[in-house]
Write a protein that holds these residues in place. Structure first.
Motif, PDB file in Angstrom:
ATOM      1  N   TRP A  81       0.827  -1.205   0.000  1.00 32.43           N
ATOM      2  CA  TRP A  81       0.000   0.000   0.000  1.00 32.43           C
ATOM      3  C   TRP A  81       0.861   1.254   0.000  1.00 32.43           C
ATOM      4  O   TRP A  81       0.563   2.229  -0.712  1.00 32.43           O
ATOM      5  N   ARG A 285      -3.903   4.578   7.236  1.00 35.46           N
ATOM      6  CA  ARG A 285      -4.603   4.241   5.991  1.00 35.46           C
ATOM      7  C   ARG A 285      -6.108   4.277   6.204  1.00 35.46           C
ATOM      8  O   ARG A 285      -6.851   4.802   5.365  1.00 35.46           O
ATOM      9  N   GLY A 288      -7.662   7.606   6.043  1.00 34.34           N
ATOM     10  CA  GLY A 288      -7.644   8.276   4.756  1.00 34.34           C
ATOM     11  C   GLY A 288      -6.345   8.976   4.423  1.00 34.34           C
ATOM     12  O   GLY A 288      -6.247   9.671   3.398  1.00 34.34           O
ATOM     13  N   THR A 290      -2.784   9.363   2.863  1.00 40.18           N
ATOM     14  CA  THR A 290      -2.189   8.723   1.695  1.00 40.18           C
ATOM     15  C   THR A 290      -0.683   8.566   1.874  1.00 40.18           C
ATOM     16  O   THR A 290      -0.055   9.314   2.642  1.00 40.18           O
ATOM     17  N   GLU A 293       1.205  11.809   1.323  1.00 35.98           N
ATOM     18  CA  GLU A 293       1.174  12.743   2.458  1.00 35.98           C
ATOM     19  C   GLU A 293       2.211  12.357   3.504  1.00 35.98           C
ATOM     20  O   GLU A 293       2.871  13.225   4.095  1.00 35.98           O
TER      21      GLU A 293
END
Length: 299
Positions: A81, A285, A288, A290, A293
């Protein structure tokens, strides 16, 4: 001790060589990965990318008391991810398989037998409490893999009879460090690093009485046999690097170069650990946040 040079561009320096770069990510599945892991792994990935080299994933799952199978799956999922990509690993295989440490026991046992044949190790029946309470055992500072300096009075004479290892090991085995010898390396971030064996660190575990190789032995053997040219890890493991350099030398293995990354702290100044669930990649995660960020905070 001369370390292999390597080719890499970083925010701090350029180093030039012709040896193909091989770096690694080596998480332990004993909890969810947090921001500190992410930054260290990001540095490792960036150095491999800048060098046009390879990145290897190794699952350091030797700690049976804290290891959980579900952490392995979530660890790989979180790394994917975040955007990490590796060319070899437990999920995709490769020329240096297996990449799970729990499956590499024969490699570690062979290394232990070599140390035993050279009489570089000795059995230790002293408990950690014995060592901690010894008046002459100052405490080493730093990471979770640090040990108190082993007291000289606990060490058997060098010419004492050495018992066989046995098929199943039920006693701790320690590497006898060369007292007074300086161990040194040049860190890519911290610069020259030096320690004196027997003063800054003592005889250390290479195999535990629960018949499991120590972190110091397994890590050094894996990094050498998997051909790592550079190891990127946290600054709390500098003392471990000194110990592992002795393991490399004792086994006739070529050590990698090293980059010890700055540690991350929480808002109260406490070093991040796996207990910081609020700062785990999994939690961020879900909130929200990312990867982009997160990476911006690393630069």
């Amino acid at each position: 001790m001369n370390l292999r040079p390597f080719a890499v561009k970083t925010c701090e320096k350029f180093v030039v060589t012709h040896i193909p770069y091989r770096g690694r990510l080596a998480p332990s599945p004993t909890g969810h990965l947090h921001l500190g892991h992410a930054r260290t792994f990001w540095i490792a990935a960036e150095r491999a990318r800048a060098a046009g080299g390879s990145l290897i994933l190794r699952n350091e799952d030797l700690d049976a008391t804290r290891f959980r199978l579900d952490f392995v799956a979530t660890m790989i999922e979180d790394l994917r991810w975040f955007g990490f990509a590796w060319q070899e690993g437990p999920d995709i295989g490769g020329p240096h398989a297996p990449y799970n440490q729990s499956e590499r026991r024969p490699v570690y046992r062979a290394a232990l037998e070599k140390l035993h044949a050279a009489r570089l190790i000795f059995p230790c029946t002293r408990s950690r409490r014995d060592v901690l309470e010894a008046a002459s055992a100052p405490h080493e500072g730093g990471g979770e893999n640090d040990e108190p300096v082993y007291p000289a009075q606990f060490r058997p004479p060098a010419d004492a009879p050495l018992p066989p290892l046995g098929e199943k090991i039920s006693v701790n085995w320690r590497l006898r460090v060369p007292d007074g010898e300086e161990v040194s390396f040049i860190d890519a971030r911290l610069g020259p690093q030096r320690a004196v064996a027997g003063r800054d660190f003592g005889d250390f575990l290479v195999w535990r009485k629960d018949d499991v190789p120590s972190y110091q032995l397994a890590c050094a053997v894996d990094d050498a046999t998997m051909g790592m040219t550079e190891v990127v890890r946290g600054a709390d493991l500098v003392t471990s690097t000194f110990r592992q350099l002795l393991v490399y030398g004792a086994l006739g293995l070529t050590p990698p170069a090293f980059y010890h990354a700055e540690l991350m702290n929480d808002e109260s100044g406490v070093r991040l650990a796996k207990r910081h669930d609020a700062l785990s990649l999994r939690t961020l995660r879900a909130q929200g946040v990312t990867p982009a960020e997160i990476i911006r905070k690393f630069k």
